[in-house]
Scaffold this active site. Structure first.
Site, PDB file in Angstrom:
ATOM      1  N   SER A 155     -72.840  25.967  87.315  1.00 25.07           N
ATOM      2  CA  SER A 155     -74.272  26.297  87.215  1.00 25.07           C
ATOM      3  C   SER A 155     -75.076  25.077  87.627  1.00 25.07           C
ATOM      4  O   SER A 155     -74.654  23.933  87.400  1.00 25.07           O
ATOM      5  CB  SER A 155     -74.623  26.678  85.782  1.00 25.07           C
ATOM      6  N   TYR A 168     -74.666  24.978  76.764  1.00 24.98           N
ATOM      7  CA  TYR A 168     -74.295  25.621  78.029  1.00 24.98           C
ATOM      8  C   TYR A 168     -74.367  24.619  79.183  1.00 24.98           C
ATOM      9  O   TYR A 168     -73.434  24.523  79.986  1.00 24.98           O
ATOM     10  CB  TYR A 168     -75.204  26.823  78.300  1.00 24.98           C
TER      11      TYR A 168
HETATM   12  N1  NAP Z   1     -76.389  34.826  85.720  1.00 22.88           N
HETATM   13  C1  NAP Z   1     -76.856  33.573  85.865  1.00 22.88           C
HETATM   14  O1  NAP Z   1     -78.075  33.327  85.860  1.00 22.88           O
HETATM   15  C2  NAP Z   1     -75.886  32.456  86.080  1.00 22.88           C
HETATM   16  C3  NAP Z   1     -76.372  31.231  86.574  1.00 22.88           C
HETATM   17  C4  NAP Z   1     -75.501  30.183  86.753  1.00 22.88           C
HETATM   18  C5  NAP Z   1     -74.160  30.343  86.479  1.00 22.88           C
HETATM   19  N2  NAP Z   1     -73.700  31.533  85.993  1.00 22.88           N
HETATM   20  C6  NAP Z   1     -72.280  31.660  85.694  1.00 22.88           C
HETATM   21  O2  NAP Z   1     -71.766  32.797  86.352  1.00 22.88           O
HETATM   22  C7  NAP Z   1     -70.600  33.245  85.672  1.00 22.88           C
HETATM   23  C8  NAP Z   1     -70.613  34.732  85.546  1.00 22.88           C
HETATM   24  O3  NAP Z   1     -71.733  35.154  84.810  1.00 22.88           O
HETATM   25  P1  NAP Z   1     -72.537  36.468  85.208  1.00 22.88           P
HETATM   26  O4  NAP Z   1     -73.901  36.059  85.571  1.00 22.88           O
HETATM   27  O5  NAP Z   1     -71.742  37.273  86.165  1.00 22.88           O
HETATM   28  O6  NAP Z   1     -72.681  37.190  83.772  1.00 22.88           O
HETATM   29  P2  NAP Z   1     -71.835  38.374  83.094  1.00 22.88           P
HETATM   30  O7  NAP Z   1     -71.925  39.606  83.924  1.00 22.88           O
HETATM   31  O8  NAP Z   1     -72.338  38.429  81.693  1.00 22.88           O
HETATM   32  O9  NAP Z   1     -70.333  37.870  83.132  1.00 22.88           O
HETATM   33  C9  NAP Z   1     -69.774  37.072  82.149  1.00 22.88           C
HETATM   34  C10 NAP Z   1     -68.316  37.453  82.039  1.00 22.88           C
HETATM   35  O10 NAP Z   1     -67.687  36.523  81.170  1.00 22.88           O
HETATM   36  C11 NAP Z   1     -66.730  37.232  80.439  1.00 22.88           C
HETATM   37  N3  NAP Z   1     -66.497  36.576  79.157  1.00 22.88           N
HETATM   38  C12 NAP Z   1     -67.412  36.190  78.225  1.00 22.88           C
HETATM   39  N4  NAP Z   1     -66.782  35.654  77.159  1.00 22.88           N
HETATM   40  C13 NAP Z   1     -65.448  35.728  77.429  1.00 22.88           C
HETATM   41  C14 NAP Z   1     -64.278  35.347  76.725  1.00 22.88           C
HETATM   42  N5  NAP Z   1     -64.344  34.790  75.509  1.00 22.88           N
HETATM   43  N6  NAP Z   1     -63.079  35.547  77.326  1.00 22.88           N
HETATM   44  C15 NAP Z   1     -62.996  36.094  78.551  1.00 22.88           C
HETATM   45  N7  NAP Z   1     -64.059  36.499  79.265  1.00 22.88           N
HETATM   46  C16 NAP Z   1     -65.273  36.317  78.703  1.00 22.88           C
HETATM   47  C17 NAP Z   1     -67.282  38.624  80.211  1.00 22.88           C
HETATM   48  O11 NAP Z   1     -66.165  39.495  80.057  1.00 22.88           O
HETATM   49  P3  NAP Z   1     -66.145  40.795  79.088  1.00 22.88           P
HETATM   50  O12 NAP Z   1     -67.404  41.553  79.420  1.00 22.88           O
HETATM   51  O13 NAP Z   1     -64.895  41.483  79.462  1.00 22.88           O
HETATM   52  O14 NAP Z   1     -66.132  40.308  77.682  1.00 22.88           O
HETATM   53  C18 NAP Z   1     -68.091  38.855  81.475  1.00 22.88           C
HETATM   54  O15 NAP Z   1     -67.365  39.636  82.407  1.00 22.88           O
HETATM   55  C19 NAP Z   1     -70.569  32.468  84.355  1.00 22.88           C
HETATM   56  O16 NAP Z   1     -69.631  31.427  84.459  1.00 22.88           O
HETATM   57  C20 NAP Z   1     -71.967  31.878  84.243  1.00 22.88           C
HETATM   58  O17 NAP Z   1     -71.976  30.698  83.493  1.00 22.88           O
HETATM   59  C21 NAP Z   1     -74.539  32.600  85.794  1.00 22.88           C
END
Ligand code: NAP
Length: 258
Positions: A155, A168
């Site tokens: 991030s 975070y």
């Molecule tokens: N969205 C943003 O603004 C943003 C910005 C910068 C970076 N990111 C990064 O992008 C990545 C993906 O996020 P996203 O935006 O796609 O959000 P998301 O759709 O909420 O995805 C998060 C995923 O993490 C999994 N997860 C959460 N806790 C877990 C655990 N204890 N064990 C295994 N899996 C777990 C969830 O799986 P389940 O649903 O199966 O529990 C979910 O599929 C993350 O690393 C996040 O930090 C996001």
């Protein structure tokens, strides 16, 4: 010495028939990446924690063959080791590992009391120890590929310290630093690349709606909302085209850092 050096210039990384594992693969950036990988001909293991049904539904609708849901729980190392054993029993190697799973809480940075030890530990375990335990568990399978790549979804908050919570931001900085160390020791068979987006239109941050993401996009040079697929395309670029890149993190933020 010279005979230990490999020739470069190998062209784009072929994806047809590759084996990929994507943690957090059933939603958001993970699901977009799973879809891109499957469309390019890879067989994808879709890692989930709570989203088993989502992962199974995604596996069923992907193009190509060999896609499966995989229980890959970031805070349960035994579960991660079991997941690696499951993959090993089918393929014997892994070419691509994308660590997309992570968690956060929306906690104002000034409210130090609200970020208690339990929340801090949960975020660090999920976002740092989890990806490390995953890489450790899959290392042998990745080495068996002979030409593997790990992509850690980081991030922009790792470098700005601005994000949903202090824990975070710290967790993503730790992920990036871990990537530096791992890239050194996992070469030449395994590359390690980070992809660092900011404010992607997913449900990742509790309580943050699309309107908030649009507002943030409005203040960036590109004035374009970053969708999950935009990040998936960056992941694909790292896998397919950045063949001489390891130990680097790519910022994919519409210029928000400027
Ligand atoms: N969205 C943003 O603004 C943003 C910005 C910068 C970076 N990111 C990064 O992008 C990545 C993906 O996020 P996203 O935006 O796609 O959000 P998301 O759709 O909420 O995805 C998060 C995923 O993490 C999994 N997860 C959460 N806790 C877990 C655990 N204890 N064990 C295994 N899996 C777990 C969830 O799986 P389940 O649903 O199966 O529990 C979910 O599929 C993350 O690393 C996040 O930090 C996001």
């Amino acid at each position: 010495m010279a005979d230990q050096v490999r020739a470069g210039g190998r062209g784009p990384y072929p994806l047809q028939g590759r084996v990929a594992v994507v943690s957090g693969g059933s939603s958001g950036i993970g699901a977009a990446t799973v879809t891109r990988l499957a469309e390019a001909g890879a067989s994808v293991w879709i890692g989930y924690n709570l989203g088993q049904d989502r992962a199974a539904a995604l596996a069923a609708k992907l193009p190509g063959t060999g896609h499966r849901a995989l229980h890959l729980p970031m805070r349960d190392t035994a579960g991660i080791v079991a997941a690696a054993a499951t993959v090993a029993s089918v393929h014997g190697h892994v070419d691509i590992l994308v660590n997309s799973a992570a968690t956060t809480r929306a906690i104002p940075h000034g409210d130090l009391d609200a970020l208690d030890d339990a929340i801090f530990d949960e975020i660090l375990l999920t976002n740092v120890r989890g990806p490390f335990a995953t890489i450790r568990a899959f290392r042998k399978l990745l080495a068996e590929s002979g030409d593997a790549v790990i992509v850690n979804i980081s991030s922009l908050s790792a470098t700005t310290g601005m994000g949903s919570s202090i824990a975070y931001c710290a967790s993503k900085a730790a992920l990036d630093t871990m990537g530096l160390s791992l890239a050194r020791v996992l070469g030449p068979d395994i590359r390690v690349v980070g992809v660092a987006p900011a404010a992607v239109a997913t449900d990742f941050v509790p309580g943050r709606g699309r309107d908030a993401v649009e507002k943030q996009a409005a203040s960036t040079p590109l004035r374009t909302v970053t969708e999950a697929d935009d990040v998936a395309l960056a992941v694909m670029a790292a896998i397919v085209n950045l063949r001489q890149t390891t130990g680097s993190t790519l910022v994919v933020d519409g210029g928000r850092h400027l």
